[in-house]
Enzyme design. Structure first.
Site, PDB file in Angstrom:
ATOM      1  N   GLY A 276       0.884  -1.184   0.042  1.00 26.27           N
ATOM      2  CA  GLY A 276       0.143  -0.155  -0.125  1.00 26.27           C
ATOM      3  C   GLY A 276       0.817   1.225  -0.008  1.00 26.27           C
TER       4      GLY A 276
ATOM      5  N   TYR B 200      -8.484 -16.029   4.245  1.00 25.37           N
ATOM      6  CA  TYR B 200      -8.018 -14.956   3.512  1.00 25.37           C
ATOM      7  C   TYR B 200      -7.941 -15.362   2.053  1.00 25.37           C
ATOM      8  CZ  TYR B 200      -3.766 -12.787   0.962  1.00 25.37           C
ATOM      9  OH  TYR B 200      -3.129 -12.069   0.261  1.00 25.37           O
TER      10      TYR B 200
END
Length: 264
Positions: A20, A154
């Site tokens: 990110g 996940y």
């Protein structure tokens, strides 16, 4: 190729570290007014300093909000009413097989990894379509296709992101807005560094070597035979956010080093 995002506002969720942060740095360096996000003021401030160190003169600011909640998404929307680029990067991961994962944990994965992206897309998509230009990117994973048995929750959320990205792309057809998913493979993020730190110290080897050996041992189909860097993943995302990528939408774009063993 010169990517110019001047005049665009970009929001990147979960962007204080790892992939990110690399995405936010690349987008800021391309000229966009860049908004980063994290849950902690200290980490947000540190990330802002990092980005400014790489992208001198960039317009970048941070919003502290927990985007794994509706309240957090509403707070970010209030702070940033409009955006041209939304990168849904926020995610959690960890070991969790079918018996080890309780209902509360399934719900946490769903809210953070899936609903944060749904809410952020919903917050900004209409404005993009009205302006006839926009970019939405979901940062998924090769685990969306290679479901790991020991990270089941996940993997499930990463597969869900592919469905959502494809469906939203079709909803935004002919609007000038593109919606895509990017699928990183094993990447040497801060989280992976922490995971491998003890092994590297015990075996007296650099973290990078431990990461590459982990890839070879646990992702045997990898073609590059090493972990990617966050910047290598970010390069794909920055391109997908660019005007040059205007004909790419509804796609699942792999930056997995060849881990997914398929030609399609």
């Amino acid at each position: 190729m010169q990517i110019d995002l001047s005049g665009k506002t970009a929001v990147i969720s979960g962007s204080t570290s790892g992939i990110g942060l690399a995405i936010a740095t690349g987008i800021a360096m391309s000229g966009a007014d860049t908004v980063i996000n994290g849950r902690n003021q200290r980490t947000v401030d540190e990330a802002l300093d990092t980005i400014r160190g790489h992208a001198g003169g960039a317009t970048v600011r941070g919003v502290v909000a927990d985007l794994g909640t509706l309240i957090g998404c509403e707070a970010l929307k209030k702070a940033v009413p409009d955006a041209d680029i939304v990168v849904n990067n926020l995610g959690v991961y960890g070991p969790s097989d079918i018996f080890a994962t309780g209902d509360d944990e399934w719900e946490r994965y769903f809210q953070v990894n899936v609903m944060s992206g749904v809410r952020m897309t919903r917050a900004y998509l209409r404005g993009m379509m009205e302006r006839r230009w926009g970019r939405v990117v979901f940062v998924s994973s090769e685990s969306a296709l290679n479901i790991p048995v020991n990270m089941l929750a996940y993997g499930f959320t990463k597969t869900a992101q592919l469905s959502i990205a494809r469906g939203v792309a079709k909803y935004a057809a002919a609007s000038g807005v593109t919606v895509n998913a990017v699928l990183p493979g094993p990447t040497l993020t801060d989280g992976v560094r922490d995971m491998l730190k003890e092994t590297a110290q015990k075996e007296h080897k650099p973290i990078e070597q431990a990461a590459d050996e982990f890839v070879v041992a646990h992702r045997a189909t990898s073609i590059i035979r090493r972990a990617a860097t966050p910047e290598e993943v970010a390069n794909m995302v920055v391109y997908i956010c660019s005007p040059q990528a205007s004909a790419t939408t509804g796609a699942a774009l792999r930056v997995d080093g060849g881990v997914v063993d398929t030609i399609a």
